[in-house]
Design an enzyme around this catalytic site. Structure first.
Site, mmCIF file in Angstrom:
data_model
loop_
_atom_site.group_PDB
_atom_site.id
_atom_site.type_symbol
_atom_site.label_atom_id
_atom_site.label_comp_id
_atom_site.label_asym_id
_atom_site.label_seq_id
_atom_site.Cartn_x
_atom_site.Cartn_y
_atom_site.Cartn_z
ATOM 1 N N GLU A 15 -5.914 -2.186 12.668
ATOM 2 C CA GLU A 15 -5.643 -3.074 11.526
ATOM 3 C C GLU A 15 -6.728 -4.136 11.371
ATOM 4 O OE1 GLU A 15 -3.532 -1.916 9.598
ATOM 5 O OE2 GLU A 15 -2.615 -0.555 11.045
ATOM 6 N N GLY A 19 3.224 2.286 10.677
ATOM 7 C CA GLY A 19 3.075 1.668 11.994
ATOM 8 C C GLY A 19 2.708 0.210 11.815
ATOM 9 N N GLU A 56 0.841 -1.189 0.000
ATOM 10 C CA GLU A 56 0.000 0.000 0.000
ATOM 11 C C GLU A 56 0.882 1.247 0.000
ATOM 12 O OE1 GLU A 56 -3.983 1.776 2.138
ATOM 13 O OE2 GLU A 56 -2.444 0.979 3.425
#
Length: 896
Positions: A318, A281, A148
């Site tokens: 997530e 992160g 991404e």
């Protein structure tokens, strides 16, 4: 009907486009890879099942930094037997596309495109890359993917756009002693001597940016959800105990989301992996979520309470994406905010459910404030940004997409009500499962369930940048509201919003809400009768004192994404309410933060802000005190520039304000104390050290020296370690560097990433510019992983600011090459440029970057320069504040 393209058409027509042409779309990828971890290369082959929608001589897909093997490209249609070979293969480097030209027309229908390719495992933390770890004292490489937003094309040729969903069947050939993971479970394993071939189950349809592969040596811990979904946390060998906390959070969160979204987790397993070198992160790859070690691992002896909270919220963020993002995916990067804003908001929902004692919704205000800060710049951008080229995507992974996004979702949820909101989300996910959606699709679902004009309301928040400040004043028996765009520069803006106004009248039992649709609105006193029986004197007509004894608070609990400015009478009433402890912590925070922002925008004097802060002298709430601490850093910097003669007394005032809370907490953890007290202790001691509080500096030195003798000493638990490290750096000089050398020794000896990051975050706070330069040079050595350098840039001392700028210029070529495009590079600019505060400096910075601006940093640079000019304007305003000296001197010497 599309016109058939003739072979005479050239590759030129496909250049410089934002999107790939749609005459062919992928349905399935059959991928095989063989990485060589010592040479850092890989070979691969892909067979893509393609639907040809319009007859075409061309296939156009994404590819970057890959070598297509000679003779390896072919297309076989299901309609005829022979294999077609392209007559031209053109890789357009600047657009990252591969154009295949065929002499024969590819007929409508299904076909298979085969390509063989080779690539390099780079160390740039994107595409298919290598990360380095140590095992038994020996350095080893692991292979990891990070796709991404647009880097799957660096691993295999593909239609690398979120709307081009397909299924993926992956095969890996890897050294037999290593662990190899992908989105799906392994269904077949063949060992052949030193190599093994793993075949993974075919995935459901998903976007290319969610495909993932990880190959290396790992340990793991395992659990399972009530549905029997197997969940594992993988980490470096010997660290598996540190994965247990994240595992527990993940298992509970998956169960929670299954209920909330009313859809079970869609894959057969979930793996979470700690990666030593990782730019973001964490990344929500379907079924294989990758993390920085600091965001996944928790060591109860050496991690602070703040680290524990970070792990919980990142895991929850997530896992929210497994539904919101992976199952239902944004149609294009313009809708990125929907992914990220939503996952940020819902991660708080999960953390609050698992850890109610963290009061996480109060802490959510930090997200809102970060969004408000960035969005008050003229160089901000709307939540929805038109993306015209892949190289523009990186820069929108920012506080607007994440934090403003999450805040407007919270505002809408609070306006519509939690039940309506949850039912609408479940409907949206069911409706768009396994496909793509736009922002408007979510609004349509919410509108359907709520009956409210959601699209109309929300367009004003997502399609235009900025937000309003709502001015409230008393006029006789009425309240008058006026909205205007808020800008940190104090200049007028011309935006107008549909603002959900909530008002509280002297008690949380008396509330009213309405939608401010126009520029101004008047609420008659009679309008208040339906909220409860409120005396007409509430707004304070009649005697002055009666007015102050009652209060009105707008934007109750700060659920709205806007600022509020009160007239003098209402301000006095709120100050009374703060001192009388009648307001919720979220409202106390909001009054303080709005006042701070108005002061920065030169709409309110520094003396009135400091005087308001003195009303918070008995404040104990974590989020409110934490906000006062971040304000105090900014205030001391500004006073130092504007009125240096008041600097010492300003520091004394701030120390006095923090003293009540500091004495309440002390240095040592108390038996059974809250998570929030543990977090606040570290922040308060850090602030006192930075403000030069003698006894704090002295005590920190004593405890640090005990820590150097014994890393497990109870005198320096993880929560106060950062404070002690900062205190140590305050006394380091170019001629006496022993504290600095000791910290570097701890840095080199620890293998816990959180400890390393904690140390990096303290080093540049040293007031000696020569030491700051040493630290900055250390950041560029191999001792610091390139993902971690930005931690060393955050808290550069005022004295080291100019040195850091010179260092940035001298090393710019190396820095821009090493961090290339990507959001880490933008941090170098924002950290080093933003703190300056003169127009001359802004000009000098602008001149340097004039020939060095890439699309990936231009927005950040403009925002940083705007901050510099705003600082300069604010300093002039402070210089003209005639009451400031008197207020600061009086408050500095007042004994609380």
């Amino acid at each position: 009907m599309a016109m058939e393209q003739g072979p005479q058409q050239s590759v030129e027509q496909f250049k410089g486009q934002a999107r790939l042409p749609k005459f062919a779309v992928p349905r399935r990828y059959d991928l095989s890879f063989k990485p060589d971890l010592s040479a850092c290369t890989f070979t691969g082959a892909v067979q893509i099942t393609v639907d040809v929608i319009d007859p075409t001589h061309f296939l156009v897909l994404n590819s970057a930094e890959l070598d297509v093997r000679d003779g390896s490209v072919s297309f076989k249609s299901h309609y005829f037997d022979k294999e077609l070979r392209p007559s031209e293969i053109v890789l357009v480097k600047e657009d990252e596309i591969l154009v295949l030209k065929f002499d024969e027309v590819l007929p409508i229908g299904t076909g298979v495109l085969a390509i063989g390719f080779e690539g390099t495992l780079t160390d740039r933390m994107k595409g298919f890359y290598r990360s380095v770890y140590e095992h038994n004292g020996e350095k080893k490489n692991m292979a990891v993917t990070q796709f991404e937003p647009a880097d799957a094309r660096r691993c295999f040729p593909c239609w690398d756009e979120p709307a081009c969903k397909a299924s993926f069947k992956i095969t890996l050939e890897v050294p037999s002693e290593l662990v190899a993971l992908s989105n799906m479970p392994v269904i077949d394993e063949k060992v052949d001597g030193s190599l093994k071939t793993l075949s993974f189950q075919e995935s459901p349809i998903m976007s290319t940016y969610l495909v993932a592969i990880v190959i290396g040596l790992f340990d793991y811990v395992e659990g399972s959800t009530t549905d029997g979904i197997k969940v594992r946390v993988y980490c470096q060998v010997g660290k598996s105990n540190q994965g247990k906390f994240a595992l527990d959070v993940a298992v509970k969160t998956l169960d929670l989301y299954k209920k909330y979204f009313n859809v079970p987790y869609p894959l057969p397993k979930l793996d979470m992996v700690a990666i030593p070198d990782f730019a973001a992160g964490a990344m929500e790859n379907y079924g294989l979520v990758t993390y920085r070690e600091t965001a996944l691992l928790y060591d109860k002896h050496h991690s602070a309470a703040a680290n524990k909270q970070r792990v919980a919220t990142v895991v929850a963020h997530e896992l929210a994406h497994q539904w919101f993002g992976n199952l239902v995916t944004m149609e294009w990067w313009t809708h990125l905010w929907l992914n990220e804003g939503f996952a940020t908001w819902v991660s708080y929902l999960s953390a609050d459910s698992l850890f109610p004692e963290w009061k996480i919704w109060t802490q959510f205000l930090d997200e809102t404030t970060a969004g408000l800060r960035l969005d008050a710049l003229a160089e901000s951008h709307p939540i929805e940004v038109d993306i015209n080229h892949a190289d523009e995507i990186d820069e929108i992974f920012d506080a607007i997409s994440y934090r403003k996004g999450a805040s407007v979702i919270r505002m809408l949820q609070s306006y519509l009500g939690a039940d309506v909101f949850q039912k609408s989300l479940a409907l949206y996910i069911k409706r768009f499962a396994w496909s793509n959606a736009k922002t408007e699709d979510l609004w349509a679902a919410l509108e359907e369930v709520s009956g409210e004009p959601v699209n109309l309301i929300m367009n004003s928040w997502t399609k235009q940048q900025g937000y309003p400040v709502v001015s409230v004043k008393v006029n006789g028996d009425s309240l008058e509201f006026e909205q205007s765009q808020f800008l940190s520069s104090g200049l007028p803006g011309d935006g107008q919003w549909m603002v959900p106004i909530t008002i509280c009248f002297g008690s949380y039992d008396a509330q009213k809400k309405f939608l401010l649709r126009t520029k101004t609105e008047k609420l008659d006193k009679l309008d208040f009768s339906d909220s409860s029986d409120i005396s007409p004197n509430l707004v304070g007509h009649g005697s002055q004192s009666k007015g102050i004894q009652s209060w009105i608070k707008v934007n109750v609990d700060q659920t709205g994404f806007y600022r509020v400015q009160y007239d003098d009478l209402l301000t006095a009433g709120l100050r009374y309410a703060i001192e009388a402890k009648q307001l919720s912590e979220t409202d106390r925070y909001g009054i303080l933060d709005d006042s701070f922002a108005l002061c920065m925008a030169c709409k309110q004097t520094m003396s009135s802000l400091i005087s308001l802060m003195s009303a918070y002298r008995e404040e104990l709430n974590y989020t409110v005190v934490s906000q006062m601490i971040s304000m105090s850093y900014k205030l001391t910097n500004m006073i130092a520039e504007a009125t240096p003669e008041l600097l010492n007394e300003t520091k004394l005032f701030l120390i006095n304000i923090l003293q009540f809370s500091a004495e309440n907490l002390g240095w040592d953890p108390k038996e059974g104390e809250s998570h929030l007290d543990a977090m606040l202790r570290g922040e308060i001691l850090t602030a006192l050290a930075e403000l030069g509080h003698e006894s704090t500096l002295h005590e920190a030195a004593r405890r640090f020296s005990a820590f150097l003798d014994d890393r497990n000493t109870p005198l320096l638990p993880p929560d106060i370690r950062g404070a002690a490290f900062i205190a140590v750096m305050q006394t380091v000089t170019a001629t006496n560097k022993s504290g600095y050398d000791s910290l570097l020794r701890v840095y080199k000896e620890t293998d816990l990433s959180q400890e390393k990051v904690r140390i990096l975050g303290c080093l540049t706070s040293c007031p000696d510019a020569a030491v700051v330069l040493d630290v900055l040079n250390f950041l560029l050595t191999p001792a610091v992983r390139s993902q971690d350098v930005v931690y060393g840039l955050g808290g550069i001392s005022r004295e080291g600011r100019e040195t850091a700028w010179i260092w940035l210029k001298e090393n710019w070529e190396f820095i821009s090459k090493t961090w290339g495009s990507g959001f880490l590079l933008t941090r170098f600019i924002s950290s080093i440029v933003s703190p300056f505060s003169s127009d001359e400096k802004a000009k000098e910075i602008e001149a340097f970057f004039r020939t060095r601006v890439e699309p990936s940093i231009s927005r950040t640079l403009k925002q940083s320069l705007e901050r510099v000019r705003n600082n300069a304007r604010w300093i002039n305003y402070i210089k003209n504040d005639n009451e400031l000296g008197e207020v600061v001197r009086e408050l500095a010497h007042r004994k609380y």
